[in-house]
Design a protein around this motif. Structure first.
Motif, short mmCIF file in Angstrom:
data_model
loop_
_atom_site.label_atom_id
_atom_site.label_comp_id
_atom_site.label_asym_id
_atom_site.label_seq_id
_atom_site.Cartn_x
_atom_site.Cartn_y
_atom_site.Cartn_z
N THR A 301 0.82 -1.22 0.00
CA THR A 301 0.00 0.00 0.00
C THR A 301 0.84 1.26 0.00
OG1 THR A 301 -0.17 -0.06 2.42
CG2 THR A 301 -1.91 -1.16 1.17
N ILE A 302 2.16 1.12 0.25
CA ILE A 302 3.04 2.28 0.24
C ILE A 302 4.43 1.82 -0.18
CG2 ILE A 302 3.68 2.05 2.68
CD1 ILE A 302 3.64 5.12 2.87
N ALA A 303 5.14 2.65 -0.93
CA ALA A 303 6.49 2.33 -1.39
C ALA A 303 7.49 2.61 -0.26
CB ALA A 303 6.84 3.15 -2.62
N PRO A 304 8.64 1.93 -0.27
CA PRO A 304 9.61 2.11 0.82
C PRO A 304 10.00 3.56 1.08
CG PRO A 304 10.21 0.20 -0.48
CD PRO A 304 9.06 0.85 -1.19
N GLY A 305 10.30 4.31 0.03
CA GLY A 305 10.71 5.70 0.23
C GLY A 305 9.61 6.55 0.85
N GLU A 306 8.39 6.36 0.41
CA GLU A 306 7.27 7.11 0.97
C GLU A 306 6.99 6.68 2.40
OE1 GLU A 306 5.80 9.76 -0.46
OE2 GLU A 306 7.45 9.44 -1.88
N ALA A 307 7.24 5.40 2.69
CA ALA A 307 7.04 4.91 4.06
C ALA A 307 8.01 5.58 5.02
CB ALA A 307 7.19 3.40 4.09
N VAL A 308 9.24 5.81 4.59
CA VAL A 308 10.21 6.50 5.44
C VAL A 308 9.71 7.91 5.76
CG1 VAL A 308 12.57 7.35 5.64
CG2 VAL A 308 12.14 5.17 4.51
N LYS A 309 9.20 8.60 4.75
CA LYS A 309 8.68 9.95 4.98
C LYS A 309 7.50 9.93 5.94
CE LYS A 309 10.03 11.41 0.31
NZ LYS A 309 9.55 11.83 -1.03
N ALA A 310 6.63 8.95 5.77
CA ALA A 310 5.47 8.84 6.65
C ALA A 310 5.89 8.50 8.08
CB ALA A 310 4.50 7.80 6.12
N TYR A 311 6.90 7.66 8.21
CA TYR A 311 7.42 7.30 9.54
C TYR A 311 7.98 8.53 10.23
CZ TYR A 311 10.48 5.18 13.06
OH TYR A 311 11.14 4.86 14.23
N HIS A 312 8.74 9.34 9.52
CA HIS A 312 9.30 10.55 10.11
C HIS A 312 8.20 11.54 10.48
CE1 HIS A 312 13.80 10.57 10.03
NE2 HIS A 312 13.54 9.43 9.43
N ALA A 313 7.17 11.61 9.68
CA ALA A 313 6.04 12.49 10.02
C ALA A 313 5.39 12.01 11.32
CB ALA A 313 5.03 12.50 8.88
N SER A 314 5.31 10.71 11.49
CA SER A 314 4.75 10.14 12.71
C SER A 314 5.63 10.47 13.92
CB SER A 314 4.60 8.62 12.56
OG SER A 314 4.13 8.03 13.75
N LEU A 315 6.96 10.39 13.74
CA LEU A 315 7.87 10.75 14.82
C LEU A 315 7.70 12.22 15.21
CD1 LEU A 315 11.24 9.02 13.77
CD2 LEU A 315 9.56 8.20 15.43
N GLU A 316 7.61 13.08 14.21
CA GLU A 316 7.45 14.51 14.49
C GLU A 316 6.15 14.77 15.24
OE1 GLU A 316 7.50 18.80 12.10
OE2 GLU A 316 7.52 16.90 10.99
N LYS A 317 5.09 14.10 14.83
CA LYS A 317 3.80 14.27 15.50
C LYS A 317 3.88 13.83 16.96
CE LYS A 317 -1.11 13.07 15.06
NZ LYS A 317 -2.11 12.31 14.26
N GLY A 318 4.69 12.79 17.23
CA GLY A 318 4.81 12.29 18.59
C GLY A 318 5.87 13.00 19.41
N GLY A 319 6.53 13.99 18.81
CA GLY A 319 7.56 14.73 19.53
C GLY A 319 8.82 13.91 19.77
#
Length: 343
Positions: A301-319
């Motif tokens: 459902t998501i490509a590896p490169g886009e998954a990295v970006k989404a993971y970092h967005a999740s980290l930022e959201k969680g502080g």
């Protein structure tokens, strides 16, 4: 029925879809590195001063199991017992599994030099205890622990050592058969100099896996394999050779987040149906988020490169402060995963 059983049934029936890809969290490091395997207790700013204690580590495992995304939770027998006592697996679709042997090449404790020697077989866990809590269970006694474990073997192109390893593997299969215990087979690359050319090594591993299983009847064969990703060509050869042998890949070192997602993507593409990752999950800034995106990558459902970006967005959201900046974390650093190695 555990989710694992349902997925294995569909895969074996030729009905595999990417949603059936099996993910295991390998939290069995206390059988090897021991205390350090629990991982550093990171604060949100990335700092840490100690490793997790066992009770804290058990709570981390509880969180992954209750997230209900992974299909298998691999632990030591003692930690499985503690988790069962805590009620972690009650009504869970996540299958508990234990490390059924602990060969010397996983004894990487601080200051130790065991890994500089060719692997020798060794087993700590008692299969009957793991399954029923008793040494000599009565016929039909119900499983109170688990009936699934990992058995590991390392071939070093050393006649004496490899012969001994195979003899012990045979003894384990006999013990497993008597206890109606199922296992998956982990085969490491040589842990010492083997004298085999690097380009031939992946195919030596393929040959040794299928050679050691050729005389084993279906009832005694592993549920699936756990092996290093030695490149697309070698994985495709192994997965294609005998479709009845399901191939899984191990995670290896922590690497970048892109390494984790890229390994999942390439492994599935070239025939693997299982991923068993330890450090790639345990050493992540946010293991729960890592597992969530691993599932999305495996499912396509998501490509590896886009998954990295989404993971970092999740980290930022969680502080949570990332170990690496996004640009550095979205780079493939493991040579075997780089495009020129995957042709």
């Amino acid at each position: 029925m555990y989710r694992l059983d349902e997925k294995l049934s569909r895969i074996r029936a030729g009905q595999y879809s990417r949603s059936d890809f099996i993910i295991a969290d390998a939290k069995d490091g206390d059988m090897g590195p021991s205390i350090t395997s629990c991982g550093p207790k990171r604060e949100k700013d990335g700092s840490w001063s100690r490793y997790y204690t066992r009770p804290e580590f058990l709570e981390n495992i509880r969180a992954i199991v209750e997230q209900d995304i992974v299909d298998i939770m691999l632990t030591s027998a003692s930690n499985m017992e503690a988790l069962i006592d805590m009620g972690v697996y009650r009504d869970s679709a996540v299958k508990p599994a234990i490390r059924a042997n602990d060969t010397t090449d996983v004894w990487v404790c601080r200051g130790a030099g065991y890994v500089r020697h060719a692997s020798r077989p060794f087993r700590t866990a008692s299969l009957s205890r793991v399954m029923t809590g008793t040494v000599d269970p009565a016929p039909g006694k119900p499983v109170t622990g688990t009936d699934l474990g990992l058995y590991s073997i390392t071939f070093n192109n050393d006649l004496e050592r490899d012969h001994q390893a195979l003899e012990e593997f045979g003894s384990f299969r006999d013990d497993a058969a008597r206890n109606n215990f199922k296992y998956f087979l982990e085969v490491f690359n040589p842990n010492v100099e083997s004298g085999i050319d690097g380009e031939k090594l992946p195919f030596y591993i393929n040959d040794m896996i299928m050679r050691c299983l050729a005389g084993v009847m279906k009832a005694d064969r592993p549920q699936f394999l756990k092996i290093p990703f030695n490149g697309a060509k070698a994985l495709d050869e192994l997965a294609s050779y005998d479709p009845s042998v399901l191939v899984g890949v191990l995670g290896g070192g922590a690497g970048t987040t892109r390494d984790c997602f890229e390994l999942l993507h390439q492994a599935e593409r070239f025939g693997a149906r299982v991923a068993l990752f330890g450090r790639k999950i345990n050493l992540a800034e946010d293991p729960l988020a890592m597992v969530r995106f691993m599932r999305e990558v495996a499912s396509g459902t998501i490509a590896p490169g886009e998954a990295v970006k989404a993971y970092h967005a999740s980290l930022e959201k969680g502080g949570i402060t990332p170990i690496r900046e996004l640009s550095a974390d979205n780079v493939v650093t493991e040579n075997v995963l780089k495009p020129e190695q995957s042709k």
